[in-house]
Scaffold this active site. Structure first.
Site, short mmCIF file in Angstrom:
data_model
loop_
_atom_site.label_atom_id
_atom_site.label_comp_id
_atom_site.label_asym_id
_atom_site.label_seq_id
_atom_site.Cartn_x
_atom_site.Cartn_y
_atom_site.Cartn_z
N GLN A 193 -19.08 -8.41 -9.28
CA GLN A 193 -19.67 -9.75 -9.50
C GLN A 193 -18.57 -10.67 -9.73
O GLN A 193 -17.38 -10.76 -9.15
CB GLN A 193 -20.73 -9.81 -10.76
CG GLN A 193 -21.99 -9.13 -10.34
CD GLN A 193 -21.99 -7.65 -10.45
OE1 GLN A 193 -21.41 -7.02 -11.54
NE2 GLN A 193 -22.43 -6.78 -9.34
N LYS B 183 -13.03 -8.92 -3.48
CA LYS B 183 -12.35 -8.00 -4.38
C LYS B 183 -11.97 -6.78 -3.85
O LYS B 183 -10.98 -6.26 -4.10
CB LYS B 183 -13.15 -7.75 -5.62
CG LYS B 183 -13.65 -9.05 -6.44
CD LYS B 183 -14.49 -8.90 -7.50
CE LYS B 183 -16.22 -8.64 -7.20
NZ LYS B 183 -16.74 -9.83 -6.57
N GLY C 213 -21.31 -5.38 -3.71
CA GLY C 213 -20.95 -4.87 -2.35
C GLY C 213 -19.56 -5.53 -1.96
O GLY C 213 -19.19 -6.42 -1.83
N HIS C 214 -18.77 -4.36 -2.09
CA HIS C 214 -17.29 -4.88 -1.80
C HIS C 214 -16.82 -4.11 -0.41
O HIS C 214 -16.95 -2.90 -0.24
CB HIS C 214 -16.49 -3.74 -2.94
CG HIS C 214 -16.56 -4.49 -4.24
ND1 HIS C 214 -16.04 -4.07 -5.40
CD2 HIS C 214 -17.63 -5.43 -4.84
CE1 HIS C 214 -16.62 -4.63 -6.38
NE2 HIS C 214 -17.50 -5.52 -6.01
N ASP D 6 -18.22 -11.95 -4.45
CA ASP D 6 -17.95 -11.98 -3.15
C ASP D 6 -16.72 -12.59 -2.79
O ASP D 6 -16.62 -13.22 -1.64
CB ASP D 6 -19.23 -12.44 -2.27
CG ASP D 6 -20.42 -11.65 -2.37
OD1 ASP D 6 -20.66 -10.42 -2.88
OD2 ASP D 6 -21.62 -12.08 -2.47
P1 GDP Z 1 -16.43 -8.63 -2.77
O1 GDP Z 1 -17.79 -8.32 -3.32
O2 GDP Z 1 -15.57 -9.58 -3.81
O3 GDP Z 1 -15.64 -7.38 -2.70
O4 GDP Z 1 -16.56 -9.34 -1.41
P2 GDP Z 1 -17.57 -9.09 -0.17
O5 GDP Z 1 -17.06 -7.90 0.49
O6 GDP Z 1 -19.14 -8.95 -0.74
O7 GDP Z 1 -17.27 -10.32 0.65
C1 GDP Z 1 -16.24 -10.85 1.12
C2 GDP Z 1 -16.33 -10.79 2.67
O8 GDP Z 1 -15.33 -11.44 3.45
C3 GDP Z 1 -16.38 -9.44 3.26
O9 GDP Z 1 -17.00 -9.54 4.42
C4 GDP Z 1 -14.57 -9.31 3.48
O10 GDP Z 1 -14.50 -8.31 4.84
C5 GDP Z 1 -14.38 -10.69 4.11
N1 GDP Z 1 -13.03 -11.28 3.87
C6 GDP Z 1 -12.35 -10.74 3.07
N2 GDP Z 1 -11.10 -11.46 2.88
C7 GDP Z 1 -11.16 -12.39 3.76
C8 GDP Z 1 -10.37 -13.28 4.42
O11 GDP Z 1 -9.08 -13.72 3.83
N3 GDP Z 1 -10.84 -13.87 5.34
C9 GDP Z 1 -12.00 -13.71 6.12
N4 GDP Z 1 -12.41 -14.60 7.03
N5 GDP Z 1 -12.69 -12.57 5.59
C10 GDP Z 1 -12.49 -11.78 4.57
P1 IMO Z 2 -20.16 -8.39 -5.97
O1 IMO Z 2 -19.47 -7.24 -6.61
C1 IMO Z 2 -22.48 -11.93 -5.49
C2 IMO Z 2 -25.98 -12.22 -8.07
C3 IMO Z 2 -27.43 -11.91 -7.34
C4 IMO Z 2 -28.25 -13.02 -8.43
C5 IMO Z 2 -27.48 -12.46 -9.95
C6 IMO Z 2 -28.40 -11.53 -10.54
O2 IMO Z 2 -20.11 -7.88 -4.57
O3 IMO Z 2 -19.16 -9.61 -5.87
P2 IMO Z 2 -28.46 -8.68 -10.33
O4 IMO Z 2 -28.79 -7.75 -9.01
O5 IMO Z 2 -27.46 -8.58 -11.30
O6 IMO Z 2 -29.91 -8.79 -11.09
O7 IMO Z 2 -28.38 -10.30 -9.60
O8 IMO Z 2 -26.21 -12.22 -9.21
N1 IMO Z 2 -25.02 -10.90 -7.90
C7 IMO Z 2 -24.12 -11.11 -6.95
N2 IMO Z 2 -23.63 -12.15 -6.28
N3 IMO Z 2 -21.82 -10.83 -5.44
C8 IMO Z 2 -22.22 -9.59 -6.41
O9 IMO Z 2 -21.40 -8.69 -6.54
C9 IMO Z 2 -23.49 -10.04 -7.09
N4 IMO Z 2 -24.06 -8.97 -7.81
C10 IMO Z 2 -25.14 -9.87 -8.35
O10 IMO Z 2 -27.46 -12.43 -6.09
O11 IMO Z 2 -28.03 -14.14 -8.36
MG MG Z 3 -19.75 -8.48 -2.57
#
Ligand code: GDP
Ligand code: IMO
Ligand code: MG
Length: 422
Positions: A222, A16, A40-41, A13
């Site tokens: 991840q 990416k 979840g991207h 998270d």
């Molecule tokens: P990913 O899994 O690495 O793609 O990241 P996620 O989408 O799960 O989580 C990142 C969260 O931070 C999302 O809600 C994005 O919209 C938000 N986000 C990304 N970059 C920034 C930033 O620079 N500032 C803030 N405030 N939010 C951001």
């Molecule tokens: P993105 O791509 C954050 C965490 C879960 C749990 C562990 C194992 O959005 O960054 P699993 O479902 O693989 O059996 O879970 O890994 N986890 C993540 N945490 N971002 C993710 O993906 C994750 N995918 C799995 O919360 O602790």
């Molecule tokens: Mg994510």
């Protein structure tokens, strides 16, 4: 031409999705190499917000080829929903811009059931899995009884499914929930849907692009600290989330890896269980969570929050061969009076400056260096020179200690809230 890799350096998270979407115009191909719907991207652009789970984050840019590589575990049911949602919301038909490896593994209803049963059996030792069937599907892959995407094209698919099911039935002894048949029916419907896509040997597709000098970006899911080998095992996911995972997960030689973009938040978060040395349990941690809207994109769970952990980051930089650092969510810490960075730990009574992965949280106490905070003026800043000096001090300390330059700063969720550093 080589393959660039973008991956998370923390516990996932990091942002990416936002950055792959930002960089995509510079590439011909965007390819996912591991993970599955546990990811979840989130992408935000032109007033839209969209969360992608299995689909690569290049789909909102024109004329890109998006690839789901062999290292991915694909849930056809989740896939069908994602594809339909994207069509309904944006009018984009993914059949035109998505290619799927015939060697990617299929997540079946049994895997999701097993994921839940395994987690339930662990009592207070739960991993905090997203329960998307990831672990059991990779288990079947390694156990040589997986179903692969290419199998859906076989007239014997149903037999293959039954064979796999019978190996699990040996342990499940017919104890299926009452809605299991419904879930199987939906799975077969989704498998039919999947057949309409371009399913092929994507390793040839990627390598042909390399030969033609077309640029390829590999999109990690991840984060490095959730890697099956190097993360805080067993509180990890079931794939190699590191650069090496991109080679195996796409069929690309290590010699073809170019730049490695390592992406990290200006602080740390973790969702699910497992050690997290810099976790904050006080109001500061809560404020980071509120400012950063730190709720899981896949499960909606609150993310645990804490200060930036430099030894952990150094470990991730080493494992991945990071060439460029990208710092995300810097705006979240704006207006904090003081911002801390962990520079080492007191571990079992000794001072150490490396990240030990075999840790019990209670054995490890972070050692912090404090910095003066910066103002929220930076949130709308789009030019590096105009950033507050306090913020530049924070950045300089990180890049000097990691020996890798910070080349991108993100100051908000939108595509545009991004500064490239020369
Ligand atoms: P990913 O899994 O690495 O793609 O990241 P996620 O989408 O799960 O989580 C990142 C969260 O931070 C999302 O809600 C994005 O919209 C938000 N986000 C990304 N970059 C920034 C930033 O620079 N500032 C803030 N405030 N939010 C951001
Ligand atoms: P993105 O791509 C954050 C965490 C879960 C749990 C562990 C194992 O959005 O960054 P699993 O479902 O693989 O059996 O879970 O890994 N986890 C993540 N945490 N971002 C993710 O993906 C994750 N995918 C799995 O919360 O602790
Ligand atoms: Mg994510």
């Amino acid at each position: 031409m080589q393959v660039d890799v973008l991956l998370g350096l923390q516990w996932g998270d990091e942002g990416k999705g936002k950055i792959v979407d930002f960089l995509a115009p510079n590439y011909s191909v965007i390819a996912r190499f591991q993970g599955g719907p546990n990811a979840g991207h989130t992408l935000e652009f032109n007033g839209n917000k969209h969360v992608l789970h299995q689909i690569p984050s290049g789909i909102f840019r024109e004329n890109k080829e998006n690839i789901i590589g062999n290292g991915v575990v694909l849930d056809p049911v989740n896939f069908m929903k994602e594809v339909e949602d994207i069509y309904n919301k944006f009018g984009i038909d993914l059949k035109d811009c998505l290619i799927i490896s015939n060697k990617a593994q299929l997540i079946s209803p049994i895997h999701k059931l097993l994921d839940k049963l395994l987690e339930d059996s662990k009592g207070d030792k739960k991993i905090g899995s997203t329960l998307k069937g990831i672990g059991p599907t990779y288990q079947d892959k390694i156990g040589r009884q997986g179903l692969r995407v290419g199998d859906v094209l076989s007239k014997f698919f149903i037999n293959k499914y039954k064979d796999q099911k019978s190996t699990h039935d040996y342990f499940l002894k017919g104890n299926y929930p009452s809605d299991f048949i419904e879930k199987e029916n939906l799975f077969f419907k989704a498998v039919d849907f999947l057949k309409e896509f371009n399913i092929t040997d994507t390793e040839y597709v990627v390598n042909n692009h390399i030969k033609k000098n077309n640029k390829v970006l590999a999109e990690g899911a991840q984060g490095t600290l959730l890697d099956i080998d190097f993360g805080s095992y067993p509180f990890v996911t079931s794939s190699n989330t590191t650069t090496a995972g991109a080679c195996v997960g796409l069929g690309v030689s290590p010699k073809k890896i170019g730049n490695v973009f390592g992406i990290f938040k200006a602080y740390c978060t973790r969702v699910g269980a497992g050690p997290f040395p810099t976790e904050l349990f006080d109001q500061v941690g809560k404020n980071i969570g509120i400012n950063g809207n730190e709720f899981g994109s896949t499960t909606g769970r609150s993310r645990r929050c804490g200060w930036l952990d430099l030894p952990a980051l150094k470990y991730s930089v080493m494992l991945n061969g990071v060439t460029d650092l990208y710092m995300m969510k810097s705006d979240v810490l704006s207006d904090f009076k003081t911002v801390n960075i962990c520079i080492g730990y007191k571990y079992k009574g000794k001072d150490i400056d490396y990240f030990p992965t075999l840790i019990e949280s209670e054995d490890i106490i972070p050692i912090y260096k404090s910095f003066n905070g910066w103002s929220s003026n930076i949130n709308n800043c789009r030019n590096y020179n105009n950033l507050d000096q306090e913020f530049k001090d924070y950045i300089n300390f990180i890049q000097d200690n990691l020996g890798v330059p910070i080349k991108l700063i993100s100051l908000g969720p939108d595509r545009e809230a991004t500064i490239l550093v020369n």
